[in-house]
Design an enzyme around this catalytic site. Structure first.
Site, PDB file in Angstrom:
ATOM      1  N   LYS A 110       0.877  -1.221   0.027  1.00 29.02           N
ATOM      2  CA  LYS A 110      -0.095   0.020  -0.132  1.00 29.02           C
ATOM      3  C   LYS A 110       0.780   1.263  -0.075  1.00 29.02           C
ATOM      4  O   LYS A 110       0.445   2.348  -0.276  1.00 29.02           O
ATOM      5  CB  LYS A 110      -0.870   0.033   1.245  1.00 29.02           C
ATOM      6  CG  LYS A 110      -2.039  -0.981   1.042  1.00 29.02           C
ATOM      7  CD  LYS A 110      -3.240  -1.072   1.765  1.00 29.02           C
ATOM      8  CE  LYS A 110      -4.326  -1.993   1.405  1.00 29.02           C
ATOM      9  NZ  LYS A 110      -3.926  -3.304   1.647  1.00 29.02           N
TER      10      LYS A 110
HETATM   11  C1  PLP Z   1      -4.291  -4.450   0.742  1.00 28.55           C
HETATM   12  C2  PLP Z   1      -3.826  -5.675   0.869  1.00 28.55           C
HETATM   13  C3  PLP Z   1      -4.052  -6.618  -0.108  1.00 28.55           C
HETATM   14  C4  PLP Z   1      -5.187  -6.588  -0.934  1.00 28.55           C
HETATM   15  O1  PLP Z   1      -5.296  -5.574  -2.143  1.00 28.55           O
HETATM   16  P1  PLP Z   1      -6.531  -5.128  -2.929  1.00 28.55           P
HETATM   17  O2  PLP Z   1      -6.025  -3.892  -3.581  1.00 28.55           O
HETATM   18  O3  PLP Z   1      -7.352  -4.567  -1.653  1.00 28.55           O
HETATM   19  O4  PLP Z   1      -7.064  -6.162  -3.618  1.00 28.55           O
HETATM   20  C5  PLP Z   1      -3.080  -7.638  -0.468  1.00 28.55           C
HETATM   21  N1  PLP Z   1      -2.119  -8.194   0.433  1.00 28.55           N
HETATM   22  C6  PLP Z   1      -1.786  -6.938   1.465  1.00 28.55           C
HETATM   23  C7  PLP Z   1      -0.627  -7.047   2.396  1.00 28.55           C
HETATM   24  C8  PLP Z   1      -2.667  -5.736   1.541  1.00 28.55           C
HETATM   25  O5  PLP Z   1      -2.108  -4.939   2.419  1.00 28.55           O
END
Ligand code: PLP
Length: 462
Positions: free
Chosen positions: A109
């Site tokens: 993120k």
């Molecule tokens: C947010 C997240 C996901 C999922 O991603 P999306 O964009 O919500 O599909 C997968 N792995 C981790 C570690 C995350 O923080």
């Protein structure tokens, strides 16, 4: 480039307005009016660019920023990554892992939120405006958002987390940030309480305008845009390495934001032959791509909490394209989903050929962590492990597979211990957290208390 709503009832708006708006006024999500196509010559010109330069090239047609501003923005956003390559691609057994966890909070993120934080700051400075970001988090998004805006002028961030209910390390990643513009609020209640406090405060239009409240959730188009870049970056690395003319990706999925960025990359012309969606037990999206029914279920907690989602907020963007860019049809289908909790596509819609999907449950997750470590000496976090487990079912002799690694394993040391019986997952940044000073306010689970806190710590803007 203008942005339109998936529900077709919002006047087109410019990129910077789309970034500041979040959700469209008609309740839909914003999308570019058209997706720019990249031809062979341009792809060739992009192949050897370094990450920040590639980011500027990919984003350029989508944004209304000067070239100079855009280049400066991406440069600063990715300077904070510990790995000079930003998103390195590592061969692991029969596939490649695209490591997206080298940012400040060790989760993917950061790739989007480092960019969004700088973008907000630039827009606010130009417009001479203020922004007060309010967020509720069960762990990861909150810390990535805090690290995205810490120390930035004209922005304050208020992040609620349920007191004592996040992992101690997740709490420390937030509360050890001491910048004056960061307010951590430990709420005496559950994550749902935090979310309902957020909703109550946002639903008061007068208060929302007076304090220029904003959100950083995963529906913000700028977050998707930042994620499109690494599909290009990884595909170029692997196509060169393997002399391949196309690749496939496997994406551990929750809110459908990350994999949707891959869909945009494919529509721009990146040769992706398959996007494999990986779900854990919370498998609404797997069931949709496998059986054609999008039906809400109960959320069950797993080892990969960032994928414990049953209603994927970005899915509506995909529906828009699947329904032939017909905003009215999207609005009707979303209404049916709100009323009944289940939808299927009309029978005359062309079948999907780009997406495939698989499901990896807790046993698969633990097995993937263990076997990947034993066989290849590579440690997976539980989210990446779901992806790795599913990716192995979709290997192809002539098309290399790239699996997105979305978090550093040290963030989920308990799962690694459970899988391997050993304490293998560490990272100096996390190990150092225990000794850092922290700042955090406790708050009762009451929207009035949140309001009062905002009034006391944010300047009124209007
Ligand atoms: C947010 C997240 C996901 C999922 O991603 P999306 O964009 O919500 O599909 C997968 N792995 C981790 C570690 C995350 O923080």
């Amino acid at each position: 480039m203008h942005y339109i709503s998936t529900r077709g009832e919002t006047a087109p708006m410019a990129f910077q307005d789309a970034v500041m708006t979040g959700l469209a006024p008609d309740g839909g999500l914003l999308l570019p009016e058209e997706i720019p196509e990249v031809d062979e010559a341009e792809l060739d010109a992009w192949r050897d660019l370094e990450y920040p330069q590639l980011a500027a090239a990919v984003m350029r047609p989508f944004v209304d920023l000067s070239d100079e501003d855009l280049e400066d923005l991406v440069e600063r956003s990715y300077e904070s990554f510990r790995e000079p390559e930003v998103a390195p691609v590592v061969p692991v057994g029969p596939l490649y892992m695209l490591e997206l966890f080298h940012g400040p909070t060790l989760a993917f993120k950061d790739v989007a939120l480092q960019f969004l934080g700088n973008l907000f700051a630039l827009i606010l400075e130009t417009r001479r405006q203020q922004l007060n970001i309010i967020a509720a988090t069960s762990g990861d998004t909150g810390s990535a958002a805090i690290h995205g805006v810490r120390g930035k002028p004209n922005i304050r961030i208020f992040v609620m987390h349920p007191h004592g209910r996040t992992s101690p390390m997740q709490a420390l990643q937030m509360t050890s940030v001491l910048d004056e513009n960061v307010h951590n609020l430990a709420v005496h209640g559950t994550f749902d309480d935090c979310q309902s406090m957020l909703k109550t405060v946002f639903s008061d239009g007068v208060f929302k305008r007076r304090y220029a409240l904003g959100a950083v959730n995963s529906i913000n188009w700028a977050r998707i845009l930042a994620q499109v870049v690494y599909y290009f970056y990884a595909a170029f690395r692997v196509m060169e390495q393997e002399s391949a003319d196309r690749v496939r990706f496997c994406v551990p999925t929750g809110n459908f934001g990350d994999i949707f960025a891959g869909y945009i990359a494919a529509r721009m012309g990146l040769p992706i032959d398959r996007l494999v969606l990986a779900s854990n037990e919370n498998d609404i999206l797997y069931r949709f791509f496998d059986q054609g029914l999008y039906a809400r279920g109960d959320v069950s907690p797993t080892l990969s909490p960032s994928m414990d989602i049953q209603v994927a907020s970005n899915f509506e963007r995909y529906l828009y394209y699947r329904l032939g860019e017909d905003g009215g049809a999207v609005a009707r289908l979303m209404q049916t989903f709100a009323d009944t909790g289940a939808i299927a596509l009309p029978a005359d819609i062309a079948p999907e050929t780009l997406f495939a999907a698989g499901r990896g449950d807790t046993a698969d997750t633990l097995k993937a962590i263990r076997s990947c470590y034993e066989d290849h000496g590579y440690l997976l976090d539980p989210h990446s492990a779901v992806g790795y487990s599913v990716a192995r079912r979709f290997l192809h002799d002539d098309v290399p597979m790239i699996c997105l690694a979305t978090a550093h394993p040290a963030k989920f040391g308990d799962a690694v211990r459970q899988a391997t019986g050993r304490d293998l997952a560490h990272h100096p940044v996390l190990d150092a957290l225990a000794d850092l000073p922290t700042r955090c306010e406790e708050l009762p689970a009451d929207a009035a208390a949140l309001r009062a806190f905002i009034e006391a710590h944010a300047e009124a803007c209007a």
